[in-house]
Design an enzyme around this catalytic site. Structure first.
Site, PDB file in Angstrom:
ATOM      1  N   TYR A 116       6.953  13.790 -16.275  1.00 30.34           N
ATOM      2  CA  TYR A 116       6.033  12.934 -17.021  1.00 30.34           C
ATOM      3  C   TYR A 116       6.737  12.332 -18.224  1.00 30.34           C
ATOM      4  O   TYR A 116       7.657  12.934 -18.810  1.00 30.34           O
ATOM      5  CB  TYR A 116       4.814  13.730 -17.497  1.00 30.34           C
ATOM      6  CG  TYR A 116       3.763  13.926 -16.437  1.00 30.34           C
ATOM      7  CD1 TYR A 116       2.740  12.998 -16.257  1.00 30.34           C
ATOM      8  CD2 TYR A 116       3.786  15.042 -15.609  1.00 30.34           C
ATOM      9  CE1 TYR A 116       1.773  13.167 -15.290  1.00 30.34           C
ATOM     10  CE2 TYR A 116       2.823  15.237 -14.628  1.00 30.34           C
ATOM     11  CZ  TYR A 116       1.824  14.282 -14.482  1.00 30.34           C
ATOM     12  OH  TYR A 116       0.871  14.458 -13.504  1.00 30.34           O
ATOM     13  N   ASP A 163      -5.575  10.931 -15.116  1.00 31.04           N
ATOM     14  CA  ASP A 163      -6.818  10.659 -15.835  1.00 31.04           C
ATOM     15  C   ASP A 163      -7.016   9.169 -16.086  1.00 31.04           C
ATOM     16  O   ASP A 163      -6.111   8.351 -15.880  1.00 31.04           O
ATOM     17  CB  ASP A 163      -6.811  11.391 -17.182  1.00 31.04           C
ATOM     18  CG  ASP A 163      -6.856  12.901 -17.025  1.00 31.04           C
ATOM     19  OD1 ASP A 163      -7.327  13.365 -15.976  1.00 31.04           O
ATOM     20  OD2 ASP A 163      -6.420  13.599 -17.953  1.00 31.04           O
TER      21      ASP A 163
END
Length: 248
Positions: free
Chosen positions: A110, A52
């Site tokens: 992540y 994003d």
């Protein structure tokens, strides 16, 4: 036709995510444009994941096909000379023709980074969430363990992702909360076989709510079982999120 595999790192601050868009600058657009100029032929890259706006990558993989005879070592050097300072190619190699950066990726890790200190750092405002309040690492570590295993993570999927009628079961190998070597920073590390839209940011936001007593430490299994986004915590800001490692 050669299939070229590239591992890169990028700072996402100046980009509206990885994937090409019609009306905003993205990492994919910049790479394709500059590689095309370098090679003299049009280049379309296959990325391992979407990221994003404002999200970073310590390790990101993409592949592309080309008829260019430029050796990979030369391509790596020349591409880095042409890329902006916030995009760096780490490695470049020829790979089998059936390799695909997205479909062959078996897991991703992540990292969510938090600056946990009384004062902001003027150099890390776009690279970490500033959180000046005490963090109970032991409490958060215990809560994080509840995310591990195979679960339907509908409660941890952003609204845009909820519009897709997909299977939302994902398997998390580990979810850990740790102090960094720099005591002013805390990291949340999550490795899994896949992730829903905003999933890591919602996990981070839920752990922050647990730290603040807004959600009980032992509430995570019930939140997962509810399959209801409103039961989980806030969506943490994007600047603390990194695609940290990719596994093939």
């Amino acid at each position: 036709m050669r299939n070229i595999k590239v591992i890169m790192s990028y700072k996402g601050t100046n980009y509206h995510g990885f994937q090409r868009q019609d009306n905003a600058i993205t990492v994919q657009e910049v790479i394709e444009s500059r590689l095309s100029k370098l090679i003299g032929l049009g280049v379309t890259i296959n990325g391992c994941s979407r990221t994003d706006t404002g999200v970073h990558a310590n390790e990101y993989c993409f592949n592309f096909f080309t008829d260019s005879p430029i050796p990979c070592a030369n391509l790596l050097y020349a591409a880095n000379c042409m890329m902006p300072d916030d995009i760096v190619f780490l490695s470049c190699e020829e790979t089998p023709s059936d390799f695909h950066a997205r479909f062959d990726c078996i897991a991703k890790e992540y990292l969510y980074l938090i600056r946990n200190a009384p004062a902001k750092d003027p150099f890390s405002g776009d690279k970490a969430l500033f959180y000046p309040y005490p963090l109970d690492i032991d409490k958060l570590s215990r809560a994080a363990l509840n995310f591990e295993g195979a679960h339907d993570f509908t409660s941890f999927c952003g609204s845009a992702g909820l519009k897709n009628q997909e299977n939302r079961v994902r398997t998390i190998e580990y979810c850990a909360v740790k102090k960094c070597n720099d005591e002013n920073y805390v990291k949340i590390l999550v490795k899994g076989d896949g992730f829903l839209y905003n999933m890591i940011r919602i996990i981070a936001g839920t752990l922050i709510f647990i730290n603040e007593g807004k959600i009980a430490e032992k509430a995570v299994p019930g939140i997962i079982a509810a399959k209801d986004r409103t039961k989980a915590g806030k969506t943490a800001p994007p600047q603390g999120l990194y695609l940290n490692k990719v596994f093939y």
